[in-house]
Design an enzyme around this catalytic site. Structure first.
Site, short mmCIF file in Angstrom:
data_model
loop_
_atom_site.label_atom_id
_atom_site.label_comp_id
_atom_site.label_asym_id
_atom_site.label_seq_id
_atom_site.Cartn_x
_atom_site.Cartn_y
_atom_site.Cartn_z
N LYS A 13 -7.80 -13.93 44.54
CA LYS A 13 -8.19 -13.08 46.22
C LYS A 13 -7.85 -14.62 46.64
CE LYS A 13 -10.16 -9.64 47.09
NZ LYS A 13 -10.37 -9.72 45.42
N ARG A 88 -10.47 -2.36 51.63
CA ARG A 88 -11.37 -2.08 49.82
C ARG A 88 -11.99 -1.18 50.01
NH1 ARG A 88 -13.46 -7.93 49.43
NH2 ARG A 88 -14.29 -7.94 47.45
N ARG A 127 -17.58 -19.65 38.90
CA ARG A 127 -17.50 -19.94 40.59
C ARG A 127 -17.27 -21.01 41.29
NH1 ARG A 127 -14.60 -15.27 44.22
NH2 ARG A 127 -16.79 -14.46 44.42
N ARG A 160 -22.30 -18.94 44.97
CA ARG A 160 -22.23 -17.33 44.95
C ARG A 160 -23.41 -16.86 44.89
NH1 ARG A 160 -16.86 -15.05 47.27
NH2 ARG A 160 -18.60 -12.90 46.48
N ARG A 171 -20.04 -4.37 41.15
CA ARG A 171 -18.95 -5.09 42.19
C ARG A 171 -17.65 -4.76 41.80
NH1 ARG A 171 -19.64 -11.36 43.09
NH2 ARG A 171 -17.47 -11.43 43.85
P1 AMP Z 1 -15.65 -11.81 48.61
O1 AMP Z 1 -16.17 -12.67 49.48
O2 AMP Z 1 -14.55 -10.31 49.26
O3 AMP Z 1 -16.20 -11.54 47.24
O4 AMP Z 1 -17.09 -9.96 49.13
C1 AMP Z 1 -18.19 -10.87 49.08
C2 AMP Z 1 -19.27 -9.56 50.09
O5 AMP Z 1 -18.76 -9.28 50.99
C3 AMP Z 1 -18.81 -8.56 48.75
O6 AMP Z 1 -19.30 -7.40 47.56
C4 AMP Z 1 -19.23 -6.67 49.92
O7 AMP Z 1 -20.49 -6.79 50.07
C5 AMP Z 1 -18.50 -7.95 51.47
N1 AMP Z 1 -17.27 -7.37 51.93
C6 AMP Z 1 -16.42 -8.61 52.19
N2 AMP Z 1 -14.92 -7.43 52.60
C7 AMP Z 1 -15.59 -5.98 52.74
C8 AMP Z 1 -14.68 -4.45 52.63
N3 AMP Z 1 -13.42 -5.11 53.56
N4 AMP Z 1 -15.41 -3.60 53.10
C9 AMP Z 1 -16.27 -4.03 52.61
N5 AMP Z 1 -17.73 -4.94 52.72
C10 AMP Z 1 -16.69 -6.57 51.98
#
Ligand code: AMP
Length: 214
Positions: A13, A88, A127, A160, A171
């Site tokens: 994404k 999400r 990553r 990360r 996750r």
């Molecule tokens: P990402 O970078 O999209 O993988 O997001 C990293 C982390 O941020 C996720 O594992 C969640 O803890 C938090 N996060 C990101 N987007 C959301 C969302 N829309 N709703 C809730 N938590 C989020």
């Protein structure tokens, strides 16, 4: 145009939405990037979100919905955006629909990046992310030209903290339970487009670009 990129962690994404934003000039909004920025700034939101993010859990809907509502109300989002990592949950999707409806707007397309679990784990475990521009790389599949240095801005790359086997597994569970119902939610609205995202980034991007031109 308002587009959502949907898919499990590791589907691409972030990679695809950044490339798409560069190609089309559209604004890219990543809730993960916004939250990480808040964490590193030590803001109140960052302090509230950090514990959830470290565990691989979702940050509570109220916090994320408020953050996104503020972001899409800004001038640069008026002509459209690419959403990455939001919504999400069904509650987030419903709130987004409501927010847009209040301005007679809607989501045009939801691109579902369909990815198999083996590929996800392989992508997430290698990553690398730029500490400055958030550009994405992969130690094997998409290595930077210079080791641990971002090709785009020269920033230093890091892994990360939530890209470790235990948090990745959490996750993925969260995605299955809370986020995968969004596939049906948007399919029912007739705006879901499924793309095979097990492939390299370039053919996936070309397919997305083609699809958005239709
Ligand atoms: P990402 O970078 O999209 O993988 O997001 C990293 C982390 O941020 C996720 O594992 C969640 O803890 C938090 N996060 C990101 N987007 C959301 C969302 N829309 N709703 C809730 N938590 C989020």
């Amino acid at each position: 145009m308002r587009v959502i990129l949907l898919g499990p962690p590791g589907a691409g994404k972030g990679t695809q939405s950044k490339k798409l934003a560069k190609r089309t000039g559209q604004l890219h909004i990543s809730t993960g990037d916004l939250l990480r920025e808040n964490v590193s700034l030590g803001s109140e939101l960052g302090q509230q979100a950090k514990g959830y993010m470290d565990k691989g859990a979702l940050v509570p809907d109220e916090l994320v919905i408020k953050m996104i509502a503020e972001r899409i109300a800004q001038d640069d989002a008026k002509s459209g955006f690419i959403l990455d990592g939001f919504p999400r949950t069904i509650k987030q999707a419903e709130s987004l629909d409501k927010l847009l409806q209040e301005h007679s707007l809607k989501i045009n397309y939801v691109i579902y990046l369909d990815t198999s679990e083996g590929i996800i784990i392989q992508r997430l475990s290698g990553r690398l992310v730029c500490s400055q521009c958030q550009g994405n790389f992969h130690a094997k599949n998409m290595p930077p030209k210079q080791e641990m240095i971002c090709d785009y801005c020269g920033g230093s790359l890091y892994q990360r903290s939530d890209d470790n086997p235990q948090t990745i597994s959490k996750r993925l569970d969260v995605y299955k339970d809370d986020s995968s119902p969004l596939i049906r939610y948007y399919d029912a609205q007739g705006i879901l487009k499924r793309i095979d995202a097990d492939r390299d980034a370039e053919p996936v991007l070309e397919e997305i670009v083609l699809l958005l031109k239709k």
